[in-house]
Write a protein that holds these residues in place. Structure first.
Motif, PDB file in Angstrom:
ATOM      1  N   ARG A   1       1.002  -1.021  -0.090  1.00 31.51           N
ATOM      2  CA  ARG A   1      -0.055  -0.195   0.023  1.00 31.51           C
ATOM      3  C   ARG A   1       0.977   1.310  -0.099  1.00 31.51           C
ATOM      4  O   ARG A   1       1.686   1.367   0.863  1.00 31.51           O
ATOM      5  CB  ARG A   1      -0.735  -0.232   1.419  1.00 31.51           C
TER       6      ARG A   1
ATOM      7  N   SER B   1      -8.694  12.479   5.897  1.00 32.59           N
ATOM      8  CA  SER B   1      -8.181  11.228   6.665  1.00 32.59           C
ATOM      9  C   SER B   1      -7.829  10.473   5.476  1.00 32.59           C
ATOM     10  O   SER B   1      -8.336   9.982   4.328  1.00 32.59           O
ATOM     11  CB  SER B   1      -9.765  11.004   7.363  1.00 32.59           C
TER      12      SER B   1
ATOM     13  N   ALA C   1      -4.939  10.589   3.858  1.00 28.37           N
ATOM     14  CA  ALA C   1      -3.941  11.035   2.906  1.00 28.37           C
ATOM     15  C   ALA C   1      -2.675  10.713   3.383  1.00 28.37           C
ATOM     16  O   ALA C   1      -1.765  10.825   2.437  1.00 28.37           O
ATOM     17  CB  ALA C   1      -4.346  12.648   2.929  1.00 28.37           C
TER      18      ALA C   1
ATOM     19  N   LYS D   1      -1.185  12.152   6.195  1.00 34.19           N
ATOM     20  CA  LYS D   1      -0.395  13.131   6.868  1.00 34.19           C
ATOM     21  C   LYS D   1       0.638  12.922   8.240  1.00 34.19           C
ATOM     22  O   LYS D   1       1.411  13.101   8.497  1.00 34.19           O
ATOM     23  CB  LYS D   1      -1.545  14.333   7.530  1.00 34.19           C
TER      24      LYS D   1
ATOM     25  N   GLU E   1      -3.193  16.799  14.595  1.00 36.97           N
ATOM     26  CA  GLU E   1      -4.585  16.908  14.910  1.00 36.97           C
ATOM     27  C   GLU E   1      -4.604  17.390  16.517  1.00 36.97           C
ATOM     28  O   GLU E   1      -5.657  16.896  16.946  1.00 36.97           O
ATOM     29  CB  GLU E   1      -5.351  15.806  14.415  1.00 36.97           C
TER      30      GLU E   1
END
Ligand SMILES: Nc1ncnc2c1ncn2[C@@H]1O[C@H](COP(=O)(O)OP(=O)(O)OP(=O)(O)O)[C@@H](O)[C@H]1O
Ligand SMILES: [Mg+2]
Length: 351
Positions: free
Chosen positions: A24, A46, A48, A50, A172
């Motif tokens: 992946r 969400s 992506a 980060k 976040e």
């Protein structure tokens, strides 16, 4: 003179092996330069990539391709002892705060240095200083369960600062907080950047956080940086659709179709609904009075959303131009020559 960046990603790739044998790819050819003392935002939906991206900075994740450097040293090849000293330079805070529930605030902040040979009295003084810095001078003996979300994040910030890091990674950090507390924490982070010169890397899915806080932004989409730059330039001239969508969440300049269709504006065929937005810091309101005076048109402001970003105005106005068709044309020609973005909106009434 351009300074060497503190953090540099060159062609970074990350592929996770998957249990079912399907690899992946989570980061694709990521190139970033983050200057010391800057506030750098990374925005993306969400999944992506980060968190994976910023975890490459402190070596929690290792890129499967490309390089990450910190102060000119390659991070991805560091052995564990060197990696430990690198991590002392890089604090990190999270959405869920990650405090130890059975330890007091004081003990939580001491945790990163607990097993080191250090002068205890100095360490205690330092924790006291940090608690003052984050605005919790009287909470040293409280337990996390006795604190609000915002207070917990302040403790996490104090803990992340115990080693005087050069960088604070904020993953976040405000996503679990209400809007006012988010604002308070962002203000604290900006203040720390200002006072201590600490470089902030702010990961978020909210464009408002970027707008409020950051100097630079990179937009991450499916592991690729699709757009990056100074926050003001990206906000006034977003090139990618995803960036435009993120920015639209922070603007109130759209005129809803219901209003256009309603009798509120009473639009007729010859009037023009015009949206003008800033491309630089030039004053806009005088333009409106100028066209009214010089081209004999009525210019009514129906929506306005102007705010200040990096000391420059951002946003714009939606106006209705009314008058003789030839005068409206002259006014539009004039506006078209100014350093603004001009969009003449289609307002065909839907019957
Ligand atoms: N250790 C891992 N093994 C396999 N896949 C992983 C691993 N860590 C992350 N991923 C996958 O990589 C992708 C990106 O994850 P990441 O956590 O970096 O995204 P994010 O942008 O931080 O998302 P969010 O906003 O939800 O936190 C996700 O699809 C995730 O499932
Ligand atoms: Mg994440």
């Amino acid at each position: 003179m351009s300074l060497d960046p503190l953090i540099k990603f060159s062609h970074v790739e990350k592929v996770f092996p998957n249990k079912d044998g399907q690899p992946r790819q989570v980061l694709r050819d990521v190139n970033l330069s983050i200057q010391e003392k800057s506030i750098f935002g990374i925005i993306g939906h969400s999944g992506a990539g980060k968190s994976t991206l910023i975890r490459c900075i402190n070596g929690i994740e290792k890129p499967t391709g490309g390089t990450v450097s910190f102060s000119g040293k390659l991070v991805n090849t560091l052995k564990s002892s060197k990696l430990r000293s690198l991590r002392q330079n890089i604090g990190m805070i999270f959405q869920q705060f990650n405090l130890m529930p059975s330890r007091t605030v004081f003990e939580n902040i001491m945790l990163p240095i607990k097993y080191r040979h250090i002068n205890r009295a100095e360490a205690r003084q330092k924790v006291t200083r940090l608690l003052e810095m984050v605005g919790l001078p009287d909470k040293a003996s409280a337990f996390p369960s006795e604190l609000s979300g915002g207070q917990k994040q302040r403790v996490a910030i104090a803990r992340a600062l115990i080693d005087d890091p050069k960088v604070l990674l904020c993953d976040e950090a405000t996503s679990a907080l209400d809007p006012q507390t988010t604002q308070d924490i962002l203000t604290l982070l900006k203040d720390l950047n200002h006072r201590l010169g600490i470089t902030l890397i702010i990961v978020t899915h909210e464009m408002e956080v970027i707008e409020n806080t950051c100097d630079f932004v990179a937009v991450l989409d499916h592991g690729k940086i699709i757009e990056q730059g100074n926050v003001y330039s990206v906000f006034v001239n977003p090139k990618e659709i995803l960036t435009q969508r993120f920015i639209a969440t922070t603007s109130r300049l759209e005129l809803p179709q219901e209003i256009i269709d309603s009798d509120l504006l009473n639009l007729t065929g010859k009037q023009k609904l015009v949206k003008i937005t800033y491309l630089n810091g030039k004053a806009m309101v005088p333009l409106i009075s100028f066209i009214s005076r010089n081209f004999n048109v009525d210019a009514n402001i129906v929506v306005g959303d102007i705010k200040i970003l990096q000391q420059k105005p951002l946003g714009g106005l939606v106006i209705v131009l009314d008058g003789l068709e030839s005068d409206i044309k002259k006014a539009l020609d004039y506006l078209g020559k100014q350093e603004i973005r001009l969009e003449v909106q289609n307002y065909d009434k839907r019957n």
